[in-house]
Structures are given as structure tokens and as C-alpha cells.
Design a protein around this motif. Sequence first.
Motif, PDB file in Angstrom:
ATOM      1  N   ILE A 163       0.859  -1.379   0.220  1.00 20.41           N
ATOM      2  CA  ILE A 163       0.108   0.032   0.096  1.00 20.41           C
ATOM      3  C   ILE A 163       0.783   1.134  -0.019  1.00 20.41           C
ATOM      4  O   ILE A 163       0.478   2.209  -0.643  1.00 20.41           O
ATOM      5  N   LYS A 164       2.089   1.268   0.694  1.00 19.02           N
ATOM      6  CA  LYS A 164       2.827   2.483   1.013  1.00 19.02           C
ATOM      7  C   LYS A 164       3.578   2.543  -0.575  1.00 19.02           C
ATOM      8  O   LYS A 164       3.566   3.946  -0.867  1.00 19.02           O
ATOM      9  N   SER A 165       3.596   1.758  -1.260  1.00 18.00           N
ATOM     10  CA  SER A 165       4.613   1.752  -2.393  1.00 18.00           C
ATOM     11  C   SER A 165       3.505   2.155  -3.854  1.00 18.00           C
ATOM     12  O   SER A 165       3.827   2.478  -4.691  1.00 18.00           O
ATOM     13  N   SER A 166       2.183   1.741  -3.571  1.00 17.70           N
ATOM     14  CA  SER A 166       1.196   1.882  -4.577  1.00 17.70           C
ATOM     15  C   SER A 166       0.272   2.754  -4.576  1.00 17.70           C
ATOM     16  O   SER A 166      -0.454   3.291  -5.289  1.00 17.70           O
ATOM     17  N   LEU A 167      -0.385   3.096  -3.445  1.00 15.02           N
ATOM     18  CA  LEU A 167      -1.423   4.105  -3.030  1.00 15.02           C
ATOM     19  C   LEU A 167      -0.910   5.186  -2.900  1.00 15.02           C
ATOM     20  O   LEU A 167      -0.222   5.572  -1.769  1.00 15.02           O
ATOM     21  N   SER A 168      -1.386   6.442  -3.536  1.00 17.93           N
ATOM     22  CA  SER A 168      -0.782   7.620  -3.440  1.00 17.93           C
ATOM     23  C   SER A 168      -1.477   8.526  -2.092  1.00 17.93           C
ATOM     24  O   SER A 168      -2.730   8.521  -2.317  1.00 17.93           O
ATOM     25  N   PRO A 169      -0.725   8.882  -1.267  1.00 16.51           N
ATOM     26  CA  PRO A 169      -1.459   9.756  -0.028  1.00 16.51           C
ATOM     27  C   PRO A 169      -2.490  11.092  -0.709  1.00 16.51           C
ATOM     28  O   PRO A 169      -3.249  11.154  -0.083  1.00 16.51           O
ATOM     29  N   SER A 170      -1.990  11.339  -1.606  1.00 17.64           N
ATOM     30  CA  SER A 170      -2.602  12.676  -2.236  1.00 17.64           C
ATOM     31  C   SER A 170      -4.035  11.938  -2.963  1.00 17.64           C
ATOM     32  O   SER A 170      -4.960  12.979  -2.726  1.00 17.64           O
ATOM     33  N   LEU A 171      -4.112  11.077  -3.432  1.00 15.48           N
ATOM     34  CA  LEU A 171      -5.400  10.453  -3.710  1.00 15.48           C
ATOM     35  C   LEU A 171      -6.471  10.214  -2.548  1.00 15.48           C
ATOM     36  O   LEU A 171      -7.842  10.436  -2.694  1.00 15.48           O
ATOM     37  N   VAL A 172      -5.866   9.704  -1.319  1.00 14.19           N
ATOM     38  CA  VAL A 172      -6.767   9.526  -0.534  1.00 14.19           C
ATOM     39  C   VAL A 172      -6.918  10.907   0.231  1.00 14.19           C
ATOM     40  O   VAL A 172      -8.133  11.052   0.614  1.00 14.19           O
ATOM     41  N   GLU A 173      -6.288  11.828   0.122  1.00 13.96           N
ATOM     42  CA  GLU A 173      -6.475  13.269   0.653  1.00 13.96           C
ATOM     43  C   GLU A 173      -7.557  13.701  -0.189  1.00 13.96           C
ATOM     44  O   GLU A 173      -8.625  14.456   0.326  1.00 13.96           O
ATOM     45  N   ALA A 190      -8.835   1.927  -2.045  1.00 10.65           N
ATOM     46  CA  ALA A 190      -7.859   1.155  -1.850  1.00 10.65           C
ATOM     47  C   ALA A 190      -7.436  -0.345  -2.323  1.00 10.65           C
ATOM     48  O   ALA A 190      -6.593  -0.578  -2.694  1.00 10.65           O
ATOM     49  N   ILE A 191      -8.723  -0.664  -2.163  1.00 12.93           N
ATOM     50  CA  ILE A 191      -8.916  -2.211  -2.444  1.00 12.93           C
ATOM     51  C   ILE A 191      -8.715  -2.128  -4.121  1.00 12.93           C
ATOM     52  O   ILE A 191      -7.951  -3.351  -4.418  1.00 12.93           O
ATOM     53  N   PRO A 192      -9.361  -1.678  -5.021  1.00 12.32           N
ATOM     54  CA  PRO A 192      -8.980  -1.842  -6.380  1.00 12.32           C
ATOM     55  C   PRO A 192      -7.558  -1.714  -6.612  1.00 12.32           C
ATOM     56  O   PRO A 192      -7.083  -2.194  -7.620  1.00 12.32           O
ATOM     57  N   ILE A 193      -6.752  -0.841  -5.873  1.00 14.31           N
ATOM     58  CA  ILE A 193      -5.477  -0.487  -6.379  1.00 14.31           C
ATOM     59  C   ILE A 193      -4.373  -1.652  -5.835  1.00 14.31           C
ATOM     60  O   ILE A 193      -3.542  -2.188  -6.551  1.00 14.31           O
ATOM     61  N   VAL A 194      -4.711  -2.132  -4.864  1.00 16.99           N
ATOM     62  CA  VAL A 194      -4.027  -3.250  -4.072  1.00 16.99           C
ATOM     63  C   VAL A 194      -4.660  -4.628  -4.341  1.00 16.99           C
ATOM     64  O   VAL A 194      -3.800  -5.390  -3.740  1.00 16.99           O
TER      65      VAL A 194
END
Length: 281
Positions: A163-173, A190-194
Motif C-alpha cells: 500500500i505504501k508503494s502503490s497507493l498515493s497519499p494525495s489520492l486519499v486526501e 484502496a482495495i481496487p489498487i492493491v
Amino acid sequence: MTNKHTTSYNIKKAILYFLLTLLAIVCLLPFLMMIVNATRTSDQIVKGFTLIPGTALVENWKVVFKYFNLFKGMWNSLKVAVPATVLGAYFPALAAYGLACYDFKGNKTIFWVILVFMMIPGTLSLIGFYQLCAALHITNSYIPLTVPAIASTGTVFFLRQYIKSSLSPSLVEAARMDGASELYIFHRIAIPIVFPAIATFSIMGFIGNWNNYMLPMIILSKPEKYTLPVQLVSLRSSTDITKNYGAIYLCIAISMVPIILVFVTFSKYIISSVSAGAVKE
């Protein structure tokens, strides 16, 4: 020079394909031996191996179902493997998402505790786990075989890193600024990305739970609740079927069908997960 480089590249490529093909044949050979032996008699198996199938498949099938309720064992294994796989994928992913996306006091401490528990072999806690199940009166049930999958420390660790390497924090924000709830962000973003990583660990979890022998053997006491690995080992108590190696090979071959189907169906997610891990922004 260009032609020389092209020729050298083609030779290396051909050698690589040859070695990969040879490796695939070596890996598939045990499965082929198992399938062929399932069609042969015990005398033929003892004499040696051949790639030519035998004619004793029907006889072996009759022997199997005379001493062994194969489909009942497969159904029991499914009742353990499927819930344990689902629980062992969803809740560790939820925990990994929390550890990766939230900066709270004790985050690193929890992470290091998870690392410590990853190093402890599960067999060390078997006696204590059985005593706990006996005190809770849940022995001889599938609860101890499925619910503990929620606390899969290894899955939490690797999914956190993914998650740290693939999910961008800006997307969550951005989702939070749009008014999305945290569970909505987890399920829809998150789930679709990971998902490739979740699917990969789900495949490994299903195979591990399907082949699990020691814990079901300790927890389950009624034969009608035995999972497939426990039933396969119990075949050795029958003198008649023990002498029939072909019937035993047939049992093992049939028991591997669900694993092969799951792996073939979801193998593309393993490739996606490996590919995603190899790409850097």
C-alpha cells in the motif's frame, strides 16, 4: 555490429526459452507421475514408472469410494479454506491500510510487534491454542480453523508495504476533501489498487488452508468433520487401501483439482502483483 548483436540476442533468448521450458517440464513431471499412477495397479507402480497410462482407473475409483468419502472431505475442506481465505484477506488488508495511511501514536510500535510475531513459529502455540479452544468449548468445530485467519501478521506486513508503494497519499486526501468516509475510501479506492496483492495472498492462503493437516487433526475429533488432508492420512489405517497405491494416487490427484482451478483462475493477479512491484514512479 548490429547484426552480431541481434544474433547474440536471439541466441540468448533461445537458450533462455529452452531453459524455462526444461524447468516447466521438471516442475510438471511429478503431477504427470501422479496422474499416470492413478490409472495403474499397485504391482505396476512398484515395478517402475512409465508415461503410458494404465487401465485400473475404474478399479481404483471403486476402491476409493469403498473406504473413503472423498467429496465429503473436499466439502469440509472448502468450509474451512474459503472462510479462512476471505477473513485472512479482508481484515489484514484493513489493518495494513490503517498502518500505511494513518500517522498515529504507536503506529511504529504496532508494526514492530507484527514483525516479532512473524518470527514466532505457529507450532509453538499449538498446545496453548488447543487449551484455549477447549476452555471456550469450540473444539471439534471449524471456528478455530477459520477465525484466527483474521490475525495474519505476515499478510498485514506485506500488504502494508504494498500500500505504501502503490497507493498515493494525495489520492486519499482528495477523496477525504470530497467528503468520502474512511471505509468508502478503503473499499472503493484502496482495495481496487492493491487488489493484485490481496488476490496473490488469497491464493496462497487458500492453498495453505486447503493443505493444512496439523491443526485440523488436533482440533477435530469426529470423522464426519475431517478435512481432506486428515482423511487422506486416515487412509493408512485401512489395510486394503494401503496396499492399493493407485487408489491413494487417485485420491491425491482429485484433492489437487480445487487448488489447480484456483491457481489457474487467479494466476494473472500474481503476475500483476509482481509487475506492479517492479515498476517505480
